[in-house]
Design a protein around this motif. Structure first.
Motif, PDB file in Angstrom:
ATOM      1  N   HIS A  21       0.861  -1.185   0.000  1.00  0.00           N
ATOM      2  CA  HIS A  21       0.000   0.000   0.000  1.00  0.00           C
ATOM      3  C   HIS A  21       0.895   1.233   0.000  1.00  0.00           C
ATOM      4  O   HIS A  21       1.681   1.437   0.914  1.00  0.00           O
ATOM      5  CB  HIS A  21      -0.907   0.016   1.230  1.00  0.00           C
ATOM      6  CG  HIS A  21      -1.810   1.202   1.265  1.00  0.00           C
ATOM      7  ND1 HIS A  21      -1.530   2.311   2.008  1.00  0.00           N
ATOM      8  CD2 HIS A  21      -2.974   1.448   0.622  1.00  0.00           C
ATOM      9  CE1 HIS A  21      -2.496   3.197   1.831  1.00  0.00           C
ATOM     10  NE2 HIS A  21      -3.378   2.691   0.996  1.00  0.00           N
ATOM     11  N   VAL A  63      -4.061  -5.501   1.864  1.00  0.00           N
ATOM     12  CA  VAL A  63      -3.831  -4.194   1.234  1.00  0.00           C
ATOM     13  C   VAL A  63      -5.103  -3.354   1.294  1.00  0.00           C
ATOM     14  O   VAL A  63      -5.068  -2.161   1.619  1.00  0.00           O
ATOM     15  CB  VAL A  63      -3.349  -4.371  -0.225  1.00  0.00           C
ATOM     16  CG1 VAL A  63      -3.327  -3.050  -0.956  1.00  0.00           C
ATOM     17  CG2 VAL A  63      -1.979  -5.023  -0.260  1.00  0.00           C
ATOM     18  N   ALA A  67      -5.594   0.130   3.482  1.00  0.00           N
ATOM     19  CA  ALA A  67      -6.063   1.371   2.858  1.00  0.00           C
ATOM     20  C   ALA A  67      -7.272   1.924   3.597  1.00  0.00           C
ATOM     21  O   ALA A  67      -7.356   3.137   3.844  1.00  0.00           O
ATOM     22  CB  ALA A  67      -6.397   1.120   1.395  1.00  0.00           C
TER      23      ALA A  67
END
Length: 79
Positions: A21, A63, A67
């Protein structure tokens, strides 16, 4: 003994999720482990126990969760 394996897999998946990320993440190690464990559990429920495929899907979910957590914590810190 499986709980230790889950924590280790959670740490690895969470770390890889943070690595893939882009940008700065305001999370600590415990949040990373928690995200990784959640990712492994969700991937296991979606895919089943297929080894490498489950691990790859768990990284993708990691990921996504990194986020989301980064977005919510950044918004809360800005206000």
């Amino acid at each position: 003994m499986w709980i230790i394996g889950l924590i280790i897999a959670g740490l690895i998946v969470g770390a890889l999720g943070r690595l893939f990320h882009p940008g700065r993440d305001p999370m600590g190690v415990l949040a990373t482990i928690g995200i990784g464990i959640a990712s492994v559990i969700v991937a296991g429920l979606l895919i089943g126990h297929h080894g490498v495929l489950t691990f790859i899907v768990a990284i993708g979910i990691g990921v996504l969760l990194v986020a989301l957590v980064g977005r919510f914590t950044a918004r809360r810190a800005a206000t």
